[in-house]
Design an enzyme around this catalytic site. Structure first.
Site, PDB file in Angstrom:
ATOM      1  CB  ALA A   1      -0.881  -0.005   1.242  1.00 51.20           C
TER       2      ALA A   1
ATOM      3  CD  GLU B   1       1.371  -5.293   5.630  1.00 51.56           C
ATOM      4  OE1 GLU B   1       2.196  -6.206   5.883  1.00 51.56           O
ATOM      5  OE2 GLU B   1       0.654  -5.288   4.618  1.00 51.56           O
TER       6      GLU B   1
ATOM      7  CD  GLU C   1      -2.885  -7.577   2.734  1.00 51.53           C
ATOM      8  OE1 GLU C   1      -3.206  -7.825   3.884  1.00 51.53           O
ATOM      9  OE2 GLU C   1      -2.999  -6.445   2.227  1.00 51.53           O
TER      10      GLU C   1
ATOM     11  N   GLY D   1       0.347  -5.085   0.655  1.00 53.93           N
ATOM     12  CA  GLY D   1      -0.819  -5.223  -0.216  1.00 53.93           C
ATOM     13  C   GLY D   1      -0.507  -5.978  -1.502  1.00 53.93           C
TER      14      GLY D   1
HETATM   15  N1  COA Z   1       4.571   3.182  -0.464  1.00 54.24           N
HETATM   16  C1  COA Z   1       4.982   4.369  -0.939  1.00 54.24           C
HETATM   17  N2  COA Z   1       6.127   4.531  -1.631  1.00 54.24           N
HETATM   18  C2  COA Z   1       6.876   3.438  -1.844  1.00 54.24           C
HETATM   19  C3  COA Z   1       6.505   2.180  -1.374  1.00 54.24           C
HETATM   20  C4  COA Z   1       5.291   2.081  -0.657  1.00 54.24           C
HETATM   21  N3  COA Z   1       4.825   0.906  -0.204  1.00 54.24           N
HETATM   22  N4  COA Z   1       7.461   1.285  -1.718  1.00 54.24           N
HETATM   23  C5  COA Z   1       8.380   1.981  -2.390  1.00 54.24           C
HETATM   24  N5  COA Z   1       8.047   3.280  -2.472  1.00 54.24           N
HETATM   25  C6  COA Z   1       8.751   4.376  -3.118  1.00 54.24           C
HETATM   26  C7  COA Z   1       9.930   4.845  -2.308  1.00 54.24           C
HETATM   27  O1  COA Z   1       9.518   5.752  -1.306  1.00 54.24           O
HETATM   28  C8  COA Z   1      10.767   5.498  -3.396  1.00 54.24           C
HETATM   29  O2  COA Z   1      10.197   6.745  -3.696  1.00 54.24           O
HETATM   30  P1  COA Z   1      11.137   8.047  -3.835  1.00 54.24           P
HETATM   31  O3  COA Z   1      12.084   7.717  -4.963  1.00 54.24           O
HETATM   32  O4  COA Z   1      10.193   9.149  -4.150  1.00 54.24           O
HETATM   33  O5  COA Z   1      11.848   8.192  -2.536  1.00 54.24           O
HETATM   34  C9  COA Z   1      10.542   4.604  -4.602  1.00 54.24           C
HETATM   35  O6  COA Z   1       9.329   3.905  -4.339  1.00 54.24           O
HETATM   36  C10 COA Z   1      11.637   3.559  -4.797  1.00 54.24           C
HETATM   37  O7  COA Z   1      11.758   2.827  -3.589  1.00 54.24           O
HETATM   38  P2  COA Z   1      13.161   2.673  -2.796  1.00 54.24           P
HETATM   39  O8  COA Z   1      12.827   2.433  -1.368  1.00 54.24           O
HETATM   40  O9  COA Z   1      14.049   3.804  -3.112  1.00 54.24           O
HETATM   41  O10 COA Z   1      13.724   1.346  -3.486  1.00 54.24           O
HETATM   42  P3  COA Z   1      14.707   0.293  -2.837  1.00 54.24           P
HETATM   43  O11 COA Z   1      15.090  -0.608  -3.952  1.00 54.24           O
HETATM   44  O12 COA Z   1      15.751   0.944  -2.067  1.00 54.24           O
HETATM   45  O13 COA Z   1      13.785  -0.530  -1.795  1.00 54.24           O
HETATM   46  C11 COA Z   1      11.818  -1.691  -1.040  1.00 54.24           C
HETATM   47  C12 COA Z   1      12.702  -1.290  -2.248  1.00 54.24           C
HETATM   48  C13 COA Z   1      10.583  -2.384  -1.630  1.00 54.24           C
HETATM   49  C14 COA Z   1      12.576  -2.666  -0.137  1.00 54.24           C
HETATM   50  C15 COA Z   1      11.401  -0.445  -0.249  1.00 54.24           C
HETATM   51  O14 COA Z   1      10.911   0.517  -1.155  1.00 54.24           O
HETATM   52  C16 COA Z   1      10.337  -0.688   0.786  1.00 54.24           C
HETATM   53  O15 COA Z   1      10.648  -1.203   1.836  1.00 54.24           O
HETATM   54  N6  COA Z   1       9.088  -0.304   0.489  1.00 54.24           N
HETATM   55  C17 COA Z   1       7.997  -0.396   1.434  1.00 54.24           C
HETATM   56  C18 COA Z   1       7.497  -1.813   1.558  1.00 54.24           C
HETATM   57  C19 COA Z   1       6.376  -1.915   2.568  1.00 54.24           C
HETATM   58  O16 COA Z   1       6.567  -1.675   3.739  1.00 54.24           O
HETATM   59  N7  COA Z   1       5.183  -2.300   2.090  1.00 54.24           N
HETATM   60  C20 COA Z   1       4.037  -2.459   2.928  1.00 54.24           C
HETATM   61  C21 COA Z   1       3.268  -1.219   3.041  1.00 54.24           C
HETATM   62  S1  COA Z   1       1.848  -1.419   4.085  1.00 54.24           S
END
Ligand code: COA
Length: 261
Positions: free
Chosen positions: A65, A133, A113, A110
């Site tokens: 999400a 989460e 999910e 999500g």
């Molecule tokens: N919601 C909002 N933005 C997200 C996102 C999410 N779930 N997942 C990734 N992004 C965004 C990042 O903020 C970043 O945006 P920015 O360039 O404007 O800063 C962009 O996507 C790229 O992500 P980044 O974190 O730089 O890539 P990465 O390769 O370093 O890491 C992940 C990848 C997936 C490990 C990391 O993005 C992450 O942990 N995301 C969240 C996962 C999560 O907690 N999901 C459950 C949500 S309830």
């Protein structure tokens, strides 16, 4: 409707929905969810689409999400937020057509999910599954705490949800979360192949099988057995039951039409 965050294509009866918000790793905002819901509603009754495949990009199926708007949600609005995700995912689960998640890269929160709502999960060898989460101070809100333990068992689901740690494709395969793991470059072809295999099956029987299996996850055994029996009996009013059995007896391949008698 031309969606902004989804790309759509139909290839020989297979409807592909690509999540396409690359700058946010396909994070599910309310807008993405609403577009997704609208496409599912349209394709549910679209005869040209027999099987639906969901996919993302090489780096991310869906990274969860969208955390940015979620971080601003007031306690009295959290219900509405969760409700959209729940509604879309229920629609996906209940779709009377087979669904396949073709997962490359991150399938987190999500995203995991959404994959759980599909009938099949084919993972590329770079796929990463997780429900992180807890690391954000919340729990999965789109069905993860309910669908994951039903699929992989309480033990592995507890570990994934309590610790919020991700798992890789082959671990997901071991747990039964992924049906198969394929090289990244073969993901689309394998998903299309599986979809075509499903299309060669009798469509009404497949729909009945899906309804029966879904009920196995949500009803008592007694109720589920009754549902199975009703669905089983209905299939004797299809051309495919006649054709399937005649073809067996005549030692030939069946030609299913997907029609009622
Ligand atoms: N919601 C909002 N933005 C997200 C996102 C999410 N779930 N997942 C990734 N992004 C965004 C990042 O903020 C970043 O945006 P920015 O360039 O404007 O800063 C962009 O996507 C790229 O992500 P980044 O974190 O730089 O890539 P990465 O390769 O370093 O890491 C992940 C990848 C997936 C490990 C990391 O993005 C992450 O942990 N995301 C969240 C996962 C999560 O907690 N999901 C459950 C949500 S309830």
């Amino acid at each position: 409707m031309t969606p902004k965050y989804l790309k759509l294509k139909i290839v020989g009866g297979v409807g592909w929905i690509y999540f396409n918000r690359p700058e946010k790793l396909n994070a599910l905002s309310a807008e993405v969810n609403l577009e997704f819901e609208a496409v599912l509603a349209e394709w549910q009754s679209e005869d040209a689409v027999k099987v639906i495949v969901l996919a993302g990009s090489e780096k991310a199926f869906i990274a969860g999400a969208d955390i940015a708007p979620m971080s601003q949600v007031a306690p009295n609005k959290a219900y509405d937020l969760a409700d959209v995700a729940r509604r879309v995912q229920e629609r996906l689960c209940d779709l009377p057509k087979p669904t396949i998640a073709a997962i490359s890269g991150y399938a987190l929160g999500g995203g995991c999910e959404v994959a759980l709502c599909c009938d099949f999960r084919i993972a590329a060898d770079n796929a990463v599954f997780g429900l992180p989460e807890i690391t954000l101070g919340i729990i999965p809100g789109g069905g993860g705490t309910q669908r994951l333990p039903r699929l992989v068992g309480l033990g592995p689901a507890t570990e994934m949800i309590f610790l919020g740690k991700s798992i890789e494709a082959f671990k997901a395969l071991d747990l039964g979360l992924a049906h198969q793991v394929v090289p990244l470059g073969q993901l689309e072809a394998q998903a299309q192949k599986l979809a075509e295999e499903l299309m060669s099956r009798p469509a009404i029987a497949l729909r009945a099988a899906k309804a029966a299996l879904r009920s196995a996850m949500s009803t008592s055994l007694k109720e589920g057995l009754q549902i199975e029996q009703q669905l089983f009996c209905q299939l004797f009013a299809t051309c495919d039951q006649k054709e399937g059995m005649a073809a067996f007896l005549e030692k030939r391949k069946p030609q299913f039409s997907g029609q009622w008698d």
